[in-house]
Design an enzyme around this catalytic site. Sequence first.
Site, PDB file in Angstrom:
ATOM      1  N   ARG A 174       8.306   0.156  -7.140  1.00  0.00           N
ATOM      2  CA  ARG A 174       7.445   0.449  -8.061  1.00  0.00           C
ATOM      3  C   ARG A 174       7.485   1.672  -8.819  1.00  0.00           C
ATOM      4  O   ARG A 174       7.026   1.780  -9.947  1.00  0.00           O
ATOM      5  CB  ARG A 174       6.075   0.171  -7.245  1.00  0.00           C
ATOM      6  CG  ARG A 174       4.824   0.971  -8.012  1.00  0.00           C
ATOM      7  CD  ARG A 174       3.650   0.601  -7.176  1.00  0.00           C
ATOM      8  NE  ARG A 174       3.505  -0.947  -6.900  1.00  0.00           N
ATOM      9  CZ  ARG A 174       2.806  -1.339  -5.904  1.00  0.00           C
ATOM     10  NH1 ARG A 174       2.203  -0.552  -5.153  1.00  0.00           N
ATOM     11  NH2 ARG A 174       2.903  -2.598  -5.662  1.00  0.00           N
ATOM     12  N   TYR A 175       7.801   2.818  -8.324  1.00  0.00           N
ATOM     13  CA  TYR A 175       7.782   3.937  -8.901  1.00  0.00           C
ATOM     14  C   TYR A 175       9.362   4.210  -9.533  1.00  0.00           C
ATOM     15  O   TYR A 175      10.225   3.692  -8.841  1.00  0.00           O
ATOM     16  CB  TYR A 175       7.439   5.324  -8.075  1.00  0.00           C
ATOM     17  CG  TYR A 175       6.071   4.982  -7.495  1.00  0.00           C
ATOM     18  CD1 TYR A 175       5.146   5.236  -8.290  1.00  0.00           C
ATOM     19  CD2 TYR A 175       5.619   4.748  -6.380  1.00  0.00           C
ATOM     20  CE1 TYR A 175       3.760   5.117  -7.898  1.00  0.00           C
ATOM     21  CE2 TYR A 175       4.548   4.404  -5.938  1.00  0.00           C
ATOM     22  CZ  TYR A 175       3.394   4.937  -6.700  1.00  0.00           C
ATOM     23  OH  TYR A 175       2.124   4.735  -6.172  1.00  0.00           O
ATOM     24  N   ARG A 221      11.494   6.061  -6.534  1.00  0.00           N
ATOM     25  CA  ARG A 221      11.335   5.811  -5.097  1.00  0.00           C
ATOM     26  C   ARG A 221      11.462   4.332  -4.909  1.00  0.00           C
ATOM     27  O   ARG A 221      11.108   3.504  -5.621  1.00  0.00           O
ATOM     28  CB  ARG A 221       9.868   6.274  -4.489  1.00  0.00           C
ATOM     29  CG  ARG A 221       9.752   7.583  -4.427  1.00  0.00           C
ATOM     30  CD  ARG A 221       8.448   8.228  -4.523  1.00  0.00           C
ATOM     31  NE  ARG A 221       8.077   8.135  -6.014  1.00  0.00           N
ATOM     32  CZ  ARG A 221       6.886   8.429  -6.409  1.00  0.00           C
ATOM     33  NH1 ARG A 221       5.849   8.669  -5.720  1.00  0.00           N
ATOM     34  NH2 ARG A 221       6.626   8.389  -7.669  1.00  0.00           N
ATOM     35  N   CYS A 265      -2.327  -2.536  14.024  1.00  0.00           N
ATOM     36  CA  CYS A 265      -3.630  -1.928  13.689  1.00  0.00           C
ATOM     37  C   CYS A 265      -4.660  -2.794  12.887  1.00  0.00           C
ATOM     38  O   CYS A 265      -4.022  -3.754  12.044  1.00  0.00           O
ATOM     39  CB  CYS A 265      -3.473  -0.778  12.610  1.00  0.00           C
ATOM     40  SG  CYS A 265      -2.149   0.274  13.110  1.00  0.00           S
ATOM     41  N   CYS A 308      -4.650  -2.748   9.042  1.00  0.00           N
ATOM     42  CA  CYS A 308      -3.351  -2.611   8.409  1.00  0.00           C
ATOM     43  C   CYS A 308      -3.499  -3.275   6.987  1.00  0.00           C
ATOM     44  O   CYS A 308      -3.978  -4.147   6.721  1.00  0.00           O
ATOM     45  CB  CYS A 308      -2.322  -3.441   8.976  1.00  0.00           C
ATOM     46  SG  CYS A 308      -0.699  -3.450   8.263  1.00  0.00           S
ATOM     47  N   ASP A 366      -7.696  -0.284   1.524  1.00  0.00           N
ATOM     48  CA  ASP A 366      -7.275  -1.216   0.439  1.00  0.00           C
ATOM     49  C   ASP A 366      -8.233  -2.261   0.336  1.00  0.00           C
ATOM     50  O   ASP A 366      -8.988  -2.853   1.410  1.00  0.00           O
ATOM     51  CB  ASP A 366      -6.040  -1.570   0.800  1.00  0.00           C
ATOM     52  CG  ASP A 366      -4.943  -0.611   0.150  1.00  0.00           C
ATOM     53  OD1 ASP A 366      -5.117   0.415  -0.445  1.00  0.00           O
ATOM     54  OD2 ASP A 366      -3.874  -0.554   0.810  1.00  0.00           O
TER      55      ASP A 366
HETATM   56  C1  LIG Z   1       3.413   4.772  -1.156  1.00  0.00           C
HETATM   57  C2  LIG Z   1       4.504   4.236  -1.835  1.00  0.00           C
HETATM   58  C3  LIG Z   1       5.627   5.084  -2.181  1.00  0.00           C
HETATM   59  C4  LIG Z   1       5.572   6.361  -1.948  1.00  0.00           C
HETATM   60  O1  LIG Z   1       4.807   7.073  -2.777  1.00  0.00           O
HETATM   61  P1  LIG Z   1       4.720   8.678  -2.383  1.00  0.00           P
HETATM   62  O2  LIG Z   1       3.417   9.008  -3.321  1.00  0.00           O
HETATM   63  O3  LIG Z   1       5.880   9.414  -3.139  1.00  0.00           O
HETATM   64  O4  LIG Z   1       4.432   8.952  -1.156  1.00  0.00           O
HETATM   65  C5  LIG Z   1       6.507   4.265  -2.892  1.00  0.00           C
HETATM   66  N1  LIG Z   1       6.686   2.998  -3.029  1.00  0.00           N
HETATM   67  C6  LIG Z   1       5.583   2.320  -2.973  1.00  0.00           C
HETATM   68  C7  LIG Z   1       5.649   0.948  -3.158  1.00  0.00           C
HETATM   69  C8  LIG Z   1       4.440   2.703  -2.025  1.00  0.00           C
HETATM   70  O5  LIG Z   1       3.400   2.044  -1.847  1.00  0.00           O
HETATM   71  S1  SF4 Z   2       2.316  -1.627   9.303  1.00  0.00           S
HETATM   72 FE1  SF4 Z   2       0.296  -2.049   9.628  1.00  0.00          FE
HETATM   73  S2  SF4 Z   2      -0.020  -2.574  11.944  1.00  0.00           S
HETATM   74 FE2  SF4 Z   2       2.013  -1.544  11.760  1.00  0.00          FE
HETATM   75  S3  SF4 Z   2       1.640   0.408  12.392  1.00  0.00           S
HETATM   76 FE3  SF4 Z   2       1.473   0.340  10.198  1.00  0.00          FE
HETATM   77  S4  SF4 Z   2      -0.572   0.049   9.742  1.00  0.00           S
HETATM   78 FE4  SF4 Z   2      -0.380  -0.399  11.694  1.00  0.00          FE
END
Ligand SMILES: *Cc1c(COP(=O)(O)O)cnc(C)c1O
Ligand code: SF4
Length: 452
Positions: free
Chosen positions: A141-142, A145, A158, A161, A322
């Site tokens: 996405r970024y 990264r 969780c 989650c 979320d």
């Molecule tokens: C959170 C996330 C990251 C990492 O983001 P940072 O702000 O650098 O911690 C990279 N890719 C995806 C898809 C994410 O959701």
């Molecule tokens: S992926 Fe979801 S269920 Fe698994 S440890 Fe992370 S938050 Fe918890």
Amino acid sequence: MIMTSDSGEAAPKPMRPAEIVEDEPPPSGCTLPSPAPAIPIGSPKKWDDWRWQMANRIRSPQQLLRFFPELRNGSDLTPLVSKYPMAITPYYASLIHEANPGDPIFQMAVPQMQELIDPPFLSPDPLEECHDMPVPGMVHRYPDRALVIATTMCSTYCRHCTRKRVAGTRETSISKRRLEQIAEYLQQHPQIHDVIISGGDPLTLRTDQLEMILSRIRQVPSVQIIRIGTRVPVVLPQRITENLCRMIQKYHPIWINTHFNHPRELTPESTQACQMLANAGVPLGNQSVLLKGINDRPQIIEELCRGLVRNRVRPYYLYQCDLVRGVEHFRTRLSRGIEIMEYLRGRLSGLAIPLFVVDAPHGGGKIPVLPTYLVTQSPTHTVLRNYEGMLIAYPEPHEETMGPVEEPKPESSPGVWEMLDGQNSVIRPEQSVRLTRRRQCCPAGNLSEGVE
Ligand SMILES: *Cc1c(COP(=O)(O)O)cnc(C)c1O
Ligand code: SF4
């Protein structure tokens, strides 16, 4: 030996003398299957073995009742658990003090019927991760990264989650072929310097499986850092073994972000797990989620963050919940997060303050949200406020203050407005604790108005 979860099915409630919640025998007339004698209960050696913890996860409503007989008059969780799977390590279950939703650990681990109530604006994948997957199992996405979904398994699922659509629905791990495709993609995209191994929980993989992933990704020269996102130090701290730490160390720089949400998760076991990782040279960060009724009070987040830095874990993000299906009952107002940040700043070591972020719908990514500290601005001055409510005029560099000829100001009553041309450089609250302290230690000197 790794026991299957089926053998766990028949396991009676594992015991740990000091911490386990009520240990009632099943009520008479109870139709539960009788406990299998196969697993030596309460043996400290087994309890400390992460594979035993994995094999004995609470996975079915029947097992849950055996752990918490007080739930037997509650709703039947079977349909819920077939939609959103349950798993709770005996260790994490032992942190529950009371088997009811007033207990934060209970709420994070034990399914509740509200998970099935979804307002219409929710979706299974609000972050649209599925649309940012150039290779299945990898989210790019970024620019610099990429995130690899190494497994869909977690030791404890969780209830809040964000990847509820993925985690645990099938417990599978990345194949060699997939890993090869991902490595190729990374090779072709040398702008990716930071690879996040996520899931599911990658530390539920065997050490040799995880090593296969780390070593393959390390072979890509443009990858500078590898991050592992894991909740294992919180829900399965036994997994952090000397052996695992030795393996991880070979692939430095490795960073780990973990997921503590509540001060009650800071136990001797999780403290030791963090210590071992930190001693292995792994910088540790923490990503918490703001959860209604669990940690949505400023004092709880303060206590959590203080505990984290004491354990050499740097609070990194505090997430707004979320817009995911099945977690709506955990979502707070956005303003609650802002109130918490307002409370923390100034009161708490900057090292212990996370960034509050909203992971925006439609794949917008993480957006930081914070109280407004910039009060107003002119070409020559910016008026800032601090956490106490003090207003300070910050002048721009000198050349820029030599702007157009000054117009005479009309008469006016004092206010923030006067700070914009430097007539007044500070407005302070009279009652702040800090100023009271200053007056006591230095009655004359320190309170002169203007630049100090
Ligand atoms: C959170 C996330 C990251 C990492 O983001 P940072 O702000 O650098 O911690 C990279 N890719 C995806 C898809 C994410 O959701
Ligand atoms: S992926 Fe979801 S269920 Fe698994 S440890 Fe992370 S938050 Fe918890």
